[in-house]
Write a protein that holds these residues in place. Structure first.
Motif, PDB file in Angstrom:
ATOM      1  N   UNK A  49       0.845  -1.189   0.000  1.00 14.77           N
ATOM      2  CA  UNK A  49       0.000   0.000   0.000  1.00 14.77           C
ATOM      3  C   UNK A  49       0.884   1.243   0.000  1.00 14.77           C
ATOM      4  N   UNK A  50       0.375   2.378  -0.515  1.00 14.34           N
ATOM      5  CA  UNK A  50       1.236   3.558  -0.686  1.00 14.34           C
ATOM      6  C   UNK A  50       1.815   4.122   0.610  1.00 14.34           C
ATOM      7  N   UNK A  51       1.198   3.866   1.745  1.00 15.44           N
ATOM      8  CA  UNK A  51       1.699   4.440   2.989  1.00 15.44           C
ATOM      9  C   UNK A  51       2.675   3.509   3.715  1.00 15.44           C
ATOM     10  N   UNK A  52       2.956   2.330   3.143  1.00 13.20           N
ATOM     11  CA  UNK A  52       3.909   1.401   3.732  1.00 13.20           C
ATOM     12  C   UNK A  52       5.206   1.375   2.920  1.00 13.20           C
ATOM     13  N   UNK A  53       6.324   1.356   3.615  1.00 11.05           N
ATOM     14  CA  UNK A  53       7.624   1.322   2.945  1.00 11.05           C
ATOM     15  C   UNK A  53       7.886  -0.077   2.403  1.00 11.05           C
ATOM     16  N   UNK A  54       8.399  -0.173   1.199  1.00  7.09           N
ATOM     17  CA  UNK A  54       8.706  -1.465   0.601  1.00  7.09           C
ATOM     18  C   UNK A  54      10.194  -1.541   0.302  1.00  7.09           C
ATOM     19  N   UNK A  55      10.811  -2.668   0.642  1.00 10.00           N
ATOM     20  CA  UNK A  55      12.243  -2.821   0.411  1.00 10.00           C
ATOM     21  C   UNK A  55      12.543  -3.353  -0.985  1.00 10.00           C
ATOM     22  N   UNK A  56      11.527  -3.834  -1.718  1.00 12.75           N
ATOM     23  CA  UNK A  56      11.692  -4.389  -3.063  1.00 12.75           C
ATOM     24  C   UNK A  56      12.775  -5.468  -3.087  1.00 12.75           C
ATOM     25  N   UNK A  57      12.697  -6.395  -2.150  1.00 14.64           N
ATOM     26  CA  UNK A  57      13.712  -7.433  -2.036  1.00 14.64           C
ATOM     27  C   UNK A  57      13.727  -8.347  -3.255  1.00 14.64           C
ATOM     28  N   UNK A 109      21.207  -8.255  -3.688  1.00 10.97           N
ATOM     29  CA  UNK A 109      20.786  -8.660  -2.352  1.00 10.97           C
ATOM     30  C   UNK A 109      21.968  -8.921  -1.420  1.00 10.97           C
ATOM     31  N   UNK A 110      23.141  -9.176  -1.957  1.00  8.63           N
ATOM     32  CA  UNK A 110      24.320  -9.429  -1.134  1.00  8.63           C
ATOM     33  C   UNK A 110      25.261  -8.232  -1.082  1.00  8.63           C
ATOM     34  N   UNK A 111      24.879  -7.134  -1.708  1.00  5.06           N
ATOM     35  CA  UNK A 111      25.720  -5.933  -1.712  1.00  5.06           C
ATOM     36  C   UNK A 111      25.234  -4.946  -0.657  1.00  5.06           C
ATOM     37  N   UNK A 112      26.152  -4.306   0.014  1.00  3.45           N
ATOM     38  CA  UNK A 112      25.805  -3.269   0.982  1.00  3.45           C
ATOM     39  C   UNK A 112      26.169  -1.936   0.360  1.00  3.45           C
ATOM     40  N   UNK A 113      25.176  -1.082   0.203  1.00  2.00           N
ATOM     41  CA  UNK A 113      25.389   0.213  -0.429  1.00  2.00           C
ATOM     42  C   UNK A 113      24.987   1.365   0.475  1.00  2.00           C
ATOM     43  N   UNK A 114      25.043   2.552  -0.071  1.00  2.00           N
ATOM     44  CA  UNK A 114      24.697   3.770   0.657  1.00  2.00           C
ATOM     45  C   UNK A 114      23.280   3.705   1.208  1.00  2.00           C
ATOM     46  N   UNK A 115      22.337   3.244   0.371  1.00  2.00           N
ATOM     47  CA  UNK A 115      20.928   3.229   0.783  1.00  2.00           C
ATOM     48  C   UNK A 115      20.651   2.218   1.887  1.00  2.00           C
ATOM     49  N   UNK A 116      21.509   1.222   2.056  1.00  2.00           N
ATOM     50  CA  UNK A 116      21.315   0.248   3.122  1.00  2.00           C
ATOM     51  C   UNK A 116      21.686   0.817   4.486  1.00  2.00           C
ATOM     52  N   UNK A 117      22.633   1.727   4.522  1.00  2.00           N
ATOM     53  CA  UNK A 117      23.098   2.281   5.789  1.00  2.00           C
ATOM     54  C   UNK A 117      22.404   3.600   6.109  1.00  2.00           C
ATOM     55  N   UNK A 118      22.414   4.533   5.166  1.00  2.00           N
ATOM     56  CA  UNK A 118      21.864   5.866   5.418  1.00  2.00           C
ATOM     57  C   UNK A 118      20.500   6.093   4.775  1.00  2.00           C
ATOM     58  N   UNK A 143      17.568   8.907  -0.031  1.00  2.00           N
ATOM     59  CA  UNK A 143      16.729  10.087   0.213  1.00  2.00           C
ATOM     60  C   UNK A 143      15.496  10.147  -0.688  1.00  2.00           C
ATOM     61  N   UNK A 144      15.559   9.550  -1.869  1.00  2.00           N
ATOM     62  CA  UNK A 144      14.393   9.598  -2.755  1.00  2.00           C
ATOM     63  C   UNK A 144      13.285   8.669  -2.282  1.00  2.00           C
ATOM     64  N   UNK A 145      13.579   7.747  -1.385  1.00  2.00           N
ATOM     65  CA  UNK A 145      12.568   6.838  -0.861  1.00  2.00           C
ATOM     66  C   UNK A 145      12.361   7.057   0.626  1.00  2.00           C
ATOM     67  N   UNK A 146      12.233   8.307   1.031  1.00  2.00           N
ATOM     68  CA  UNK A 146      12.033   8.602   2.440  1.00  2.00           C
ATOM     69  C   UNK A 146      10.658   8.125   2.882  1.00  2.00           C
ATOM     70  N   UNK A 147      10.488   7.971   4.172  1.00  2.00           N
ATOM     71  CA  UNK A 147       9.228   7.474   4.699  1.00  2.00           C
ATOM     72  C   UNK A 147       8.103   8.456   4.408  1.00  2.00           C
ATOM     73  N   UNK A 148       6.953   7.912   4.111  1.00  2.00           N
ATOM     74  CA  UNK A 148       5.790   8.735   3.811  1.00  2.00           C
ATOM     75  C   UNK A 148       4.804   8.565   4.945  1.00  2.00           C
ATOM     76  N   UNK A 149       4.498   9.663   5.598  1.00  2.00           N
ATOM     77  CA  UNK A 149       3.516   9.626   6.671  1.00  2.00           C
ATOM     78  C   UNK A 149       2.254  10.307   6.171  1.00  2.00           C
ATOM     79  N   UNK A 150       1.139   9.753   6.507  1.00  2.00           N
ATOM     80  CA  UNK A 150      -0.113  10.348   6.096  1.00  2.00           C
ATOM     81  C   UNK A 150      -1.269   9.442   6.426  1.00  2.00           C
TER      82      UNK A 150
END
Length: 140
Positions: free
Chosen positions: A91-99, A108-117, A120-127
């Protein structure tokens, strides 16, 4: 004459352009946030566009290599799997990791910037869930 009717429909203004969420609507501060001229300018650095399109360029290169090695069936099968995985969403208000997409791409075995920090383009959506779902379905 059905041919004349379709040409009239193509030239007419669609209902969404004149509705409350269409052409004459003001800026919706709650949904879209504050307006900024900086966001509408050209990229500030020459590599910014390359970084934004990195995954797309990498996919094209991988598909071309796969086609040269295994034939046209391999990239077509992989593209069909990508399309099937993209259709399954939360649903649009739930975060999806797209595993599933990460597994198909081999990330899936790589650790990147988005895994740690976090990306920013997929910030949490509250509403409000009901309002966000109606907006996604085009009811609002």
């Amino acid at each position: 004459n059905s041919r004349g009717t379709t040409s009239l429909l193509k030239d007419s203004i669609s209902f969404t352009e004149v509705s409350a969420s269409g052409l004459y609507e003001g800026h919706d501060l709650l949904r879209r946030g504050f307006t900024s001229v900086k966001n509408e300018l050209l990229p500030s650095h020459p590599l910014e566009l390359t970084e934004k399109n990195f995954q797309l360029n990498q996919d094209k290169t991988n598909f071309a290599t796969l086609r040269n090695i295994q034939g046209i069936h391999a990239p077509l099968k992989l593209q069909m799997e990508f399309r099937a995985v993209k259709q399954v969403q939360r649903l649009p208000f739930l975060h999806s990791s797209n595993i599933a997409m990460d597994i198909l791409r081999g990330n899936d075995e790589c650790i990147g910037f988005e895994d740690i920090l976090n990306d920013p383009s997929q910030s949490e959506v509250m509403g409000e869930p009901h309002m966000m779902m109606e907006h996604k379905l085009g009811l609002l």
